[in-house]
Design a protein around this motif. Structure first.
Motif, PDB file in Angstrom:
ATOM      1  N   GLY A   1     114.600  70.213  78.664  1.00 24.91           N
ATOM      2  CA  GLY A   1     113.487  70.506  77.834  1.00 24.91           C
ATOM      3  C   GLY A   1     113.888  71.703  77.118  1.00 24.91           C
ATOM      4  O   GLY A   1     113.795  71.565  75.592  1.00 24.91           O
ATOM      5  N   LEU A   2     114.592  72.731  77.739  1.00 21.62           N
ATOM      6  CA  LEU A   2     115.181  73.980  76.858  1.00 21.62           C
ATOM      7  C   LEU A   2     115.876  73.428  75.572  1.00 21.62           C
ATOM      8  O   LEU A   2     115.674  74.152  74.637  1.00 21.62           O
TER       9      LEU A   2
ATOM     10  N   ASN B   1     108.197  78.254  77.891  1.00 24.12           N
ATOM     11  CA  ASN B   1     107.308  76.697  78.412  1.00 24.12           C
ATOM     12  C   ASN B   1     108.326  76.110  79.160  1.00 24.12           C
ATOM     13  O   ASN B   1     108.070  75.094  80.038  1.00 24.12           O
ATOM     14  N   TYR B   2     109.673  76.307  79.279  1.00 26.86           N
ATOM     15  CA  TYR B   2     110.759  75.539  80.068  1.00 26.86           C
ATOM     16  C   TYR B   2     111.112  76.313  81.310  1.00 26.86           C
ATOM     17  O   TYR B   2     112.064  76.161  81.944  1.00 26.86           O
TER      18      TYR B   2
ATOM     19  N   VAL C   1     117.943  84.500  80.641  1.00 27.72           N
ATOM     20  CA  VAL C   1     119.024  83.649  81.140  1.00 27.72           C
ATOM     21  C   VAL C   1     118.853  82.253  80.183  1.00 27.72           C
ATOM     22  O   VAL C   1     119.840  81.829  79.904  1.00 27.72           O
ATOM     23  N   SER C   2     117.612  81.814  80.315  1.00 25.56           N
ATOM     24  CA  SER C   2     117.669  80.622  79.553  1.00 25.56           C
ATOM     25  C   SER C   2     117.893  80.658  77.998  1.00 25.56           C
ATOM     26  O   SER C   2     118.575  79.949  77.605  1.00 25.56           O
ATOM     27  N   LYS C   3     117.728  82.041  77.447  1.00 26.55           N
ATOM     28  CA  LYS C   3     118.209  82.282  76.060  1.00 26.55           C
ATOM     29  C   LYS C   3     119.747  82.152  75.615  1.00 26.55           C
ATOM     30  O   LYS C   3     120.029  81.686  74.807  1.00 26.55           O
TER      31      LYS C   3
ATOM     32  N   PHE D   1     127.615  76.487  84.898  1.00 23.45           N
ATOM     33  CA  PHE D   1     126.482  77.400  84.971  1.00 23.45           C
ATOM     34  C   PHE D   1     125.218  76.774  84.748  1.00 23.45           C
ATOM     35  O   PHE D   1     124.326  76.738  85.618  1.00 23.45           O
ATOM     36  N   PRO D   2     124.949  76.014  83.550  1.00 18.70           N
ATOM     37  CA  PRO D   2     123.502  75.682  83.285  1.00 18.70           C
ATOM     38  C   PRO D   2     123.304  74.381  84.398  1.00 18.70           C
ATOM     39  O   PRO D   2     121.968  74.197  84.767  1.00 18.70           O
ATOM     40  N   GLU D   3     124.187  73.827  85.262  1.00 20.59           N
ATOM     41  CA  GLU D   3     124.022  72.702  86.346  1.00 20.59           C
ATOM     42  C   GLU D   3     123.359  73.195  87.282  1.00 20.59           C
ATOM     43  O   GLU D   3     122.768  72.765  88.414  1.00 20.59           O
ATOM     44  N   TYR D   4     123.243  74.658  87.569  1.00 26.47           N
ATOM     45  CA  TYR D   4     122.516  75.378  88.714  1.00 26.47           C
ATOM     46  C   TYR D   4     121.603  76.165  88.622  1.00 26.47           C
ATOM     47  O   TYR D   4     120.982  76.916  89.545  1.00 26.47           O
ATOM     48  N   VAL D   5     121.049  75.972  87.429  1.00 27.74           N
ATOM     49  CA  VAL D   5     119.591  76.616  87.274  1.00 27.74           C
ATOM     50  C   VAL D   5     118.211  75.819  87.144  1.00 27.74           C
ATOM     51  O   VAL D   5     117.124  76.334  86.858  1.00 27.74           O
TER      52      VAL D   5
END
Length: 250
Positions: free
Chosen positions: A54-55, A82-83, A98-100, A42-46
């Motif tokens: 940075g996140l 910020n990210y 989503v970032s959280k 999942f993180p590869e596609y956002v």
């Protein structure tokens, strides 16, 4: 013909499996592997809307108490912004959530059982239905029928792939407990003394309560979900947020 299968072919990642003997237990364990796999990817596609590298500099240090306290703090949510690469405030809020999730998973991966038992799908064990790059989750078993599929080309937004992966995970998480007979009400009852946890001493007690939980590895993963929900945290990315973002930003 009944079938439960998952295949993915994209960016050199080509995997596929299906359930050979369709029993409730086998389907539950297969779905566990699907969940573990799609959440890893999942993180590869956002990256178009979230600076993931940075996140992850925001990963809190310390013990589990300190990490949970930091993750739930308003200050962390502000820093996450910020990210997020989005100017519109309403759209940005969708992406902050989503970032959280990404930050929470990475921060807690060595502290709590965030994956289901059974590992991940890492090989191509079946012939994919599609020669093109794609993501495909197909299930037909009794009255349960679901198809989540995306053929990928050069015009496909990476965020659309992320949305589909999140949606597949949501289906897997919901159906695993059904096929495995997980008594979610028993798990929720175990944590029933907690409403919304805010104080440091209550976070400590919440962790103690989690450690007191008795169940198998599948149930432990759901216990993590329930525990984190008391802190308004989750480890499962919300597909609806990405769906709304794609609709309004597109």
């Amino acid at each position: 013909m009944d079938v439960v299968e998952f295949t993915m072919k994209h960016r050199g990642f080509t995997v596929g499996e299906s359930v050979h003997e369709l029993t409730d237990d086998n389907i539950a364990m297969f779905l566990a592997r699907v969940s573990n796999t799609v959440l890893t990817k999942f993180p590869e596609y956002v990256g178009d809307v979230i600076d993931v590298k940075g996140l992850l500099t925001l990963i809190p240090q310390g013990n589990l108490d300190e990490k949970l306290k930091a993750l739930k703090s308003p200050g962390t949510s502000r820093k996450i912004g910020n990210y997020v690469i989005e100017e519109d405030k309403k759209l940005k809020k969708l992406l902050i959530e989503v970032s959280k999730v990404i930050l929470t998973r990475e921060a807690l991966k060595d502290e709590l059982p965030l994956e289901f038992p059974g590992g991940r799908i890492e090989e191509l064990k079946i012939e994919p239905r599609y020669k093109e790059e794609h993501v495909n989750f197909t299930a037909k078993y009794g009255k349960w029928i679901v198809v989540k599929r995306l053929i990928i080309d050069e015009k496909t937004p990476m965020l659309e792939i992320a949305r589909l992966l999140a949606s597949i995970n949501e289906t897997a998480v919901n159906k695993i407990r059904e096929f495995a007979g997980v008594d979610i009400s028993r798990i929720e009852s175990h944590f029933s003394e907690f409403k919304k946890v805010k104080k440091a001493e209550d976070i400590t007690r919440l962790i103690e309560k989690f450690k007191e939980f008795r169940g198998d590895e599948l149930e432990a993963r759901y216990a993590v979900n329930v525990m984190l929900s008391k802190l308004n945290l989750t480890i499962d990315p919300p597909a609806k947020n990405l769906e709304k973002y794609l609709e309004k930003a597109g």
